[in-house]
Design an enzyme around this catalytic site. Structure first.
Site, PDB file in Angstrom:
ATOM      1  N   LYS A  41       0.628  -1.164   0.020  1.00 27.62           N
ATOM      2  CA  LYS A  41       0.115  -0.080  -0.148  1.00 27.62           C
ATOM      3  C   LYS A  41       0.843   1.275   0.148  1.00 27.62           C
ATOM      4  CE  LYS A  41      -1.874   2.625   3.294  1.00 27.62           C
ATOM      5  NZ  LYS A  41      -2.678   3.117   4.371  1.00 27.62           N
ATOM      6  N   ASP A  68      -3.465   4.439  -1.988  1.00 24.67           N
ATOM      7  CA  ASP A  68      -4.581   5.040  -1.188  1.00 24.67           C
ATOM      8  C   ASP A  68      -4.408   6.260  -1.175  1.00 24.67           C
ATOM      9  OD1 ASP A  68      -6.497   4.923   0.904  1.00 24.67           O
ATOM     10  OD2 ASP A  68      -5.199   4.359   2.432  1.00 24.67           O
ATOM     11  N   LYS A  70      -7.324   8.207  -1.563  1.00 26.21           N
ATOM     12  CA  LYS A  70      -8.621   8.728  -1.177  1.00 26.21           C
ATOM     13  C   LYS A  70      -9.130   9.918  -1.944  1.00 26.21           C
ATOM     14  CE  LYS A  70      -8.206   6.742   3.834  1.00 26.21           C
ATOM     15  NZ  LYS A  70      -6.907   6.529   3.537  1.00 26.21           N
ATOM     16  N   ASP A  73     -13.334  14.911  -5.115  1.00 27.08           N
ATOM     17  CA  ASP A  73     -13.071  16.131  -5.864  1.00 27.08           C
ATOM     18  C   ASP A  73     -14.410  16.308  -6.624  1.00 27.08           C
ATOM     19  OD1 ASP A  73     -12.591  18.754  -6.944  1.00 27.08           O
ATOM     20  OD2 ASP A  73     -10.244  18.346  -6.764  1.00 27.08           O
ATOM     21  N   THR A 133     -12.618   6.573  10.000  1.00 20.94           N
ATOM     22  CA  THR A 133     -12.855   5.855  11.296  1.00 20.94           C
ATOM     23  C   THR A 133     -12.299   6.896  12.376  1.00 20.94           C
ATOM     24  OG1 THR A 133     -10.652   4.778  10.925  1.00 20.94           O
ATOM     25  CG2 THR A 133     -12.698   3.312  10.729  1.00 20.94           C
ATOM     26  N   ARG A 194      -4.374  -7.593  13.039  1.00 26.17           N
ATOM     27  CA  ARG A 194      -3.381  -7.891  14.313  1.00 26.17           C
ATOM     28  C   ARG A 194      -3.352  -9.542  14.314  1.00 26.17           C
ATOM     29  NH1 ARG A 194      -1.947  -3.833  12.980  1.00 26.17           N
ATOM     30  NH2 ARG A 194      -1.327  -2.154  13.990  1.00 26.17           N
ATOM     31  N   GLY A 223       0.424  -3.111   8.378  1.00 28.06           N
ATOM     32  CA  GLY A 223       1.416  -2.274   8.594  1.00 28.06           C
ATOM     33  C   GLY A 223       2.404  -2.956   9.436  1.00 28.06           C
ATOM     34  N   ARG A 224       2.573  -2.209  10.742  1.00 27.97           N
ATOM     35  CA  ARG A 224       3.533  -2.430  11.567  1.00 27.97           C
ATOM     36  C   ARG A 224       4.075  -3.961  11.993  1.00 27.97           C
ATOM     37  NH1 ARG A 224       1.121   2.232  15.213  1.00 27.97           N
ATOM     38  NH2 ARG A 224      -0.611   1.535  13.833  1.00 27.97           N
TER      39      ARG A 224
HETATM   40  O1  C5P Z   1       0.525  -0.425  10.963  1.00 29.26           O
HETATM   41  P1  C5P Z   1      -0.830  -0.831  10.866  1.00 29.26           P
HETATM   42  O2  C5P Z   1      -1.232  -2.166  10.494  1.00 29.26           O
HETATM   43  O3  C5P Z   1      -1.799  -0.402  11.885  1.00 29.26           O
HETATM   44  O4  C5P Z   1      -1.399  -0.443   9.578  1.00 29.26           O
HETATM   45  C1  C5P Z   1      -2.692  -0.117   8.984  1.00 29.26           C
HETATM   46  C2  C5P Z   1      -2.668   0.722   7.741  1.00 29.26           C
HETATM   47  O5  C5P Z   1      -4.173   0.874   7.411  1.00 29.26           O
HETATM   48  C3  C5P Z   1      -1.975   2.250   7.933  1.00 29.26           C
HETATM   49  O6  C5P Z   1      -1.678   2.477   6.384  1.00 29.26           O
HETATM   50  C4  C5P Z   1      -3.182   2.956   8.471  1.00 29.26           C
HETATM   51  O7  C5P Z   1      -3.329   4.309   7.877  1.00 29.26           O
HETATM   52  C5  C5P Z   1      -4.412   2.420   7.440  1.00 29.26           C
HETATM   53  N1  C5P Z   1      -5.890   2.569   8.027  1.00 29.26           N
HETATM   54  C6  C5P Z   1      -5.908   2.148   9.338  1.00 29.26           C
HETATM   55  N2  C5P Z   1      -7.342   2.281   9.763  1.00 29.26           N
HETATM   56  C7  C5P Z   1      -8.318   2.949   9.224  1.00 29.26           C
HETATM   57  C8  C5P Z   1      -8.070   3.131   7.834  1.00 29.26           C
HETATM   58  C9  C5P Z   1      -6.755   3.166   7.158  1.00 29.26           C
HETATM   59  O8  C5P Z   1      -5.551   1.738   9.909  1.00 29.26           O
HETATM   60  N3  C5P Z   1      -9.370   3.221   9.703  1.00 29.26           N
END
Ligand code: C5P
Length: 246
Positions: A41, A68, A70, A73, A133, A194, A223-224
Protein backbone atom coordinates in the site's frame (compact mmCIF):
# COMPACT_ATOMS: atom_id res chain seq x y z
CA UNK A 1 -15.38 -13.77 -1.45
CA UNK A 2 -12.81 -16.01 0.26
CA UNK A 3 -13.40 -19.12 2.33
CA UNK A 4 -11.00 -20.38 4.98
CA UNK A 5 -8.65 -22.12 4.86
CA UNK A 6 -7.13 -20.17 1.96
CA UNK A 7 -4.78 -21.68 -0.58
CA UNK A 8 -1.25 -20.32 -0.39
CA UNK A 9 -1.93 -18.30 -3.56
CA UNK A 10 -5.07 -16.77 -2.06
CA UNK A 11 -3.31 -16.00 1.20
CA UNK A 12 -0.40 -14.20 -0.46
CA UNK A 13 -2.82 -12.30 -2.65
CA UNK A 14 -4.89 -11.22 0.37
CA UNK A 15 -2.07 -9.46 2.26
CA UNK A 16 -1.32 -5.80 1.48
CA UNK A 17 1.73 -4.47 3.31
CA UNK A 18 1.25 -0.82 4.29
CA UNK A 19 4.43 1.12 3.55
CA UNK A 20 3.95 4.01 5.97
CA UNK A 21 7.59 5.08 5.77
CA UNK A 22 10.11 6.98 3.64
CA UNK A 23 11.60 5.86 0.35
CA UNK A 24 14.71 4.16 1.69
CA UNK A 25 12.69 2.15 4.15
CA UNK A 26 10.13 1.28 1.46
CA UNK A 27 12.89 -0.09 -0.76
CA UNK A 28 14.50 -1.95 2.16
CA UNK A 29 11.16 -3.60 2.94
CA UNK A 30 10.58 -4.36 -0.74
CA UNK A 31 13.95 -6.14 -0.86
CA UNK A 32 13.09 -8.17 2.23
CA UNK A 33 9.56 -9.02 1.10
CA UNK A 34 10.25 -9.89 -2.55
CA UNK A 35 8.72 -13.24 -3.39
CA UNK A 36 6.85 -13.34 -0.08
CA UNK A 37 4.36 -10.47 -0.23
CA UNK A 38 2.47 -9.62 -3.42
CA UNK A 39 0.87 -6.29 -2.55
CA UNK A 40 2.03 -3.03 -1.00
CA UNK A 41 0.00 0.00 0.00
CA UNK A 42 1.37 3.39 -1.03
CA UNK A 43 -0.43 6.14 0.85
CA UNK A 44 -0.43 9.89 0.60
CA UNK A 45 2.70 10.45 2.66
CA UNK A 46 4.88 8.33 0.41
CA UNK A 47 3.11 9.34 -2.81
CA UNK A 48 3.25 13.09 -2.27
CA UNK A 49 6.97 12.84 -1.57
CA UNK A 50 8.03 10.42 -4.29
CA UNK A 51 5.12 10.38 -6.70
CA UNK A 52 4.42 8.00 -9.58
CA UNK A 53 8.01 6.77 -9.48
CA UNK A 54 7.28 4.99 -6.20
CA UNK A 55 4.40 3.08 -7.77
CA UNK A 56 6.42 2.24 -10.87
CA UNK A 57 9.39 1.09 -8.82
CA UNK A 58 7.18 -1.23 -6.74
CA UNK A 59 5.84 -2.66 -9.98
CA UNK A 60 9.34 -3.16 -11.33
CA UNK A 61 10.05 -5.11 -8.15
CA UNK A 62 7.06 -7.33 -8.82
CA UNK A 63 4.54 -5.90 -6.35
CA UNK A 64 0.97 -4.90 -7.01
CA UNK A 65 0.05 -1.53 -5.58
CA UNK A 66 -2.92 -0.32 -3.56
CA UNK A 67 -2.66 3.43 -4.12
CA UNK A 68 -4.49 4.88 -1.13
CA UNK A 69 -5.06 8.47 -2.23
CA UNK A 70 -8.70 8.74 -1.07
CA UNK A 71 -9.75 10.90 -4.02
CA UNK A 72 -12.50 13.46 -3.38
CA UNK A 73 -13.19 16.32 -5.81
CA UNK A 74 -15.64 17.31 -8.52
CA UNK A 75 -16.48 14.48 -10.92
CA UNK A 76 -14.55 15.96 -13.85
CA UNK A 77 -11.36 16.24 -11.81
CA UNK A 78 -11.80 12.75 -10.36
CA UNK A 79 -12.19 11.23 -13.81
CA UNK A 80 -8.81 12.68 -14.73
CA UNK A 81 -7.19 11.76 -11.41
CA UNK A 82 -8.41 8.17 -11.57
CA UNK A 83 -7.19 7.93 -15.16
CA UNK A 84 -3.77 9.28 -14.17
CA UNK A 85 -3.44 6.97 -11.15
CA UNK A 86 -4.41 4.05 -13.30
CA UNK A 87 -1.88 4.93 -16.00
CA UNK A 88 0.82 5.17 -13.30
CA UNK A 89 -0.02 1.59 -12.38
CA UNK A 90 -2.35 1.58 -9.39
CA UNK A 91 -3.94 -1.86 -9.13
CA UNK A 92 -6.39 -0.68 -6.48
CA UNK A 93 -7.23 3.00 -5.92
CA UNK A 94 -9.23 4.50 -3.06
CA UNK A 95 -11.86 7.23 -3.40
CA UNK A 96 -14.30 8.87 -0.98
CA UNK A 97 -17.91 7.73 -1.21
CA UNK A 98 -18.85 11.12 0.24
CA UNK A 99 -18.10 12.62 -3.18
CA UNK A 100 -21.41 11.16 -4.35
CA UNK A 101 -22.61 8.80 -7.04
CA UNK A 102 -21.60 10.97 -9.98
CA UNK A 103 -18.06 11.35 -8.62
CA UNK A 104 -17.75 7.57 -8.16
CA UNK A 105 -19.15 6.93 -11.64
CA UNK A 106 -16.61 9.33 -13.14
CA UNK A 107 -13.78 7.62 -11.23
CA UNK A 108 -14.94 4.36 -12.78
CA UNK A 109 -15.01 5.99 -16.23
CA UNK A 110 -11.44 7.23 -15.69
CA UNK A 111 -10.08 3.78 -14.82
CA UNK A 112 -12.02 2.18 -17.67
CA UNK A 113 -10.48 4.62 -20.14
CA UNK A 114 -7.02 3.97 -18.73
CA UNK A 115 -7.56 0.20 -18.94
CA UNK A 116 -8.36 0.53 -22.63
CA UNK A 117 -5.14 2.51 -23.14
CA UNK A 118 -3.02 0.25 -20.94
CA UNK A 119 -4.05 -2.88 -22.78
CA UNK A 120 -4.25 -6.32 -21.27
CA UNK A 121 -2.88 -5.79 -17.76
CA UNK A 122 -6.26 -5.37 -16.09
CA UNK A 123 -8.37 -2.48 -14.88
CA UNK A 124 -7.59 -0.56 -11.70
CA UNK A 125 -10.09 -1.57 -9.05
CA UNK A 126 -11.80 1.14 -7.00
CA UNK A 127 -12.51 0.96 -3.29
CA UNK A 128 -14.54 3.61 -1.49
CA UNK A 129 -14.00 5.09 1.93
CA UNK A 130 -17.28 5.76 3.72
CA UNK A 131 -16.96 7.50 7.09
CA UNK A 132 -13.35 7.97 8.24
CA UNK A 133 -12.82 5.89 11.37
CA UNK A 134 -11.33 8.98 13.00
CA UNK A 135 -14.86 10.47 13.02
CA UNK A 136 -17.37 9.61 15.74
CA UNK A 137 -21.04 10.52 16.10
CA UNK A 138 -20.24 14.02 17.40
CA UNK A 139 -17.84 14.69 14.55
CA UNK A 140 -20.49 13.60 12.03
CA UNK A 141 -23.08 15.81 13.69
CA UNK A 142 -20.67 18.74 13.53
CA UNK A 143 -20.65 18.53 9.75
CA UNK A 144 -24.43 18.26 9.61
CA UNK A 145 -24.90 14.48 9.41
CA UNK A 146 -27.27 13.30 12.12
CA UNK A 147 -27.63 9.65 11.04
CA UNK A 148 -25.99 6.99 13.25
CA UNK A 149 -22.42 6.29 12.08
CA UNK A 150 -23.26 2.69 11.10
CA UNK A 151 -26.18 3.83 8.95
CA UNK A 152 -24.03 6.42 7.23
CA UNK A 153 -21.30 3.85 6.57
CA UNK A 154 -23.84 1.46 5.05
CA UNK A 155 -25.48 4.18 2.96
CA UNK A 156 -22.21 5.41 1.49
CA UNK A 157 -20.95 1.87 0.86
CA UNK A 158 -24.09 0.96 -1.06
CA UNK A 159 -24.06 4.23 -2.96
CA UNK A 160 -20.42 3.81 -3.98
CA UNK A 161 -20.74 0.21 -5.13
CA UNK A 162 -24.00 1.03 -6.90
CA UNK A 163 -22.25 3.83 -8.78
CA UNK A 164 -19.34 1.71 -9.99
CA UNK A 165 -16.88 1.22 -7.15
CA UNK A 166 -15.57 -2.35 -6.96
CA UNK A 167 -15.78 -2.29 -3.20
CA UNK A 168 -15.03 -0.47 0.00
CA UNK A 169 -12.52 -0.04 2.80
CA UNK A 170 -13.85 -0.83 6.26
CA UNK A 171 -12.78 -2.15 9.65
CA UNK A 172 -12.81 -5.93 10.17
CA UNK A 173 -15.57 -5.33 12.71
CA UNK A 174 -17.81 -3.97 9.93
CA UNK A 175 -16.78 -6.54 7.32
CA UNK A 176 -19.56 -9.07 7.97
CA UNK A 177 -22.30 -6.45 7.72
CA UNK A 178 -20.70 -4.97 4.61
CA UNK A 179 -20.37 -8.39 2.97
CA UNK A 180 -24.06 -9.08 3.65
CA UNK A 181 -24.99 -5.66 2.27
CA UNK A 182 -22.78 -5.65 -0.83
CA UNK A 183 -22.83 -9.31 -1.86
CA UNK A 184 -20.12 -11.86 -2.65
CA UNK A 185 -18.37 -9.98 -5.46
CA UNK A 186 -17.52 -6.74 -3.64
CA UNK A 187 -13.87 -6.06 -2.87
CA UNK A 188 -13.69 -5.51 0.90
CA UNK A 189 -10.36 -4.15 2.12
CA UNK A 190 -9.77 -4.06 5.88
CA UNK A 191 -7.02 -2.35 7.90
CA UNK A 192 -6.86 -2.86 11.68
CA UNK A 193 -5.55 -6.40 11.39
CA UNK A 194 -3.31 -7.87 14.06
CA UNK A 195 -1.94 -11.43 14.11
CA UNK A 196 -2.40 -13.06 17.52
CA UNK A 197 0.28 -11.74 19.88
CA UNK A 198 1.20 -8.70 17.75
CA UNK A 199 1.37 -5.27 19.37
CA UNK A 200 -1.78 -3.22 18.86
CA UNK A 201 0.04 0.11 18.48
CA UNK A 202 -2.63 2.80 18.14
CA UNK A 203 -5.21 0.34 16.74
CA UNK A 204 -8.07 -0.31 19.12
CA UNK A 205 -10.66 -2.44 17.33
CA UNK A 206 -8.62 -5.16 15.68
CA UNK A 207 -9.14 -8.65 14.33
CA UNK A 208 -6.73 -11.44 13.49
CA UNK A 209 -6.10 -12.10 9.78
CA UNK A 210 -8.23 -15.26 9.84
CA UNK A 211 -11.06 -13.53 11.69
CA UNK A 212 -11.06 -10.67 9.17
CA UNK A 213 -11.24 -13.10 6.25
CA UNK A 214 -13.94 -15.14 8.01
CA UNK A 215 -15.94 -11.93 8.41
CA UNK A 216 -15.81 -11.35 4.67
CA UNK A 217 -12.66 -9.33 3.97
CA UNK A 218 -11.06 -9.81 0.54
CA UNK A 219 -7.80 -8.04 1.36
CA UNK A 220 -6.03 -7.18 4.61
CA UNK A 221 -3.96 -4.01 4.96
CA UNK A 222 -1.26 -4.81 7.49
CA UNK A 223 1.49 -2.37 8.41
CA UNK A 224 3.53 -2.43 11.58
CA UNK A 225 3.13 -6.14 12.46
CA UNK A 226 5.12 -6.75 9.25
CA UNK A 227 7.13 -3.57 8.68
CA UNK A 228 8.39 -3.29 12.24
CA UNK A 229 9.03 -6.99 12.75
CA UNK A 230 12.64 -8.09 13.25
CA UNK A 231 12.11 -10.33 10.23
CA UNK A 232 9.36 -8.87 7.99
CA UNK A 233 9.45 -11.84 5.59
CA UNK A 234 8.93 -14.26 8.48
CA UNK A 235 6.01 -12.12 9.67
CA UNK A 236 4.37 -12.48 6.25
CA UNK A 237 5.00 -16.23 6.26
CA UNK A 238 3.35 -16.53 9.68
CA UNK A 239 0.25 -14.74 8.39
CA UNK A 240 0.17 -16.96 5.28
CA UNK A 241 0.43 -19.99 7.57
CA UNK A 242 -2.43 -18.69 9.73
CA UNK A 243 -4.66 -18.20 6.69
CA UNK A 244 -3.85 -21.54 5.06
CA UNK A 245 -4.25 -23.53 8.25
CA UNK A 246 -7.28 -21.74 9.72
O1 C5P B 1 0.48 -0.47 11.04
P1 C5P B 1 -0.96 -0.82 10.85
O2 C5P B 1 -1.18 -2.30 10.56
O3 C5P B 1 -1.84 -0.32 11.95
O4 C5P B 1 -1.34 -0.07 9.52
C1 C5P B 1 -2.65 -0.08 9.02
C2 C5P B 1 -2.74 0.74 7.80
O5 C5P B 1 -4.12 0.94 7.50
C3 C5P B 1 -2.15 2.13 7.90
O6 C5P B 1 -1.64 2.47 6.61
C4 C5P B 1 -3.33 3.00 8.26
O7 C5P B 1 -3.20 4.32 7.80
C5 C5P B 1 -4.46 2.31 7.51
N1 C5P B 1 -5.79 2.54 8.07
C6 C5P B 1 -6.13 2.18 9.37
N2 C5P B 1 -7.40 2.39 9.83
C7 C5P B 1 -8.30 2.93 9.04
C8 C5P B 1 -7.99 3.30 7.75
C9 C5P B 1 -6.71 3.07 7.28
O8 C5P B 1 -5.30 1.67 10.10
N3 C5P B 1 -9.51 3.09 9.50
Amino acid sequence: MLNLPLTEEQARDAIIVALDCDRDEAYRLADLLAGKARWVKVGMTLYYAYGPEMVKEMHRRGFKVFLDLKLHDIPFQIRGAAHSASMVGADILSIHGLGGADMVAQARAGVEEAAAERGADGRTKLVAISVLTSMDQDALASIGIDAPVADEVARLAKLAVGAGSDGIVCSPKEAADMRALLGPDALIVTPGVRPAGAALGDQKRVATPAAAIAAGASKLVIGRPITQADDPAAAVEAIVAELTQA
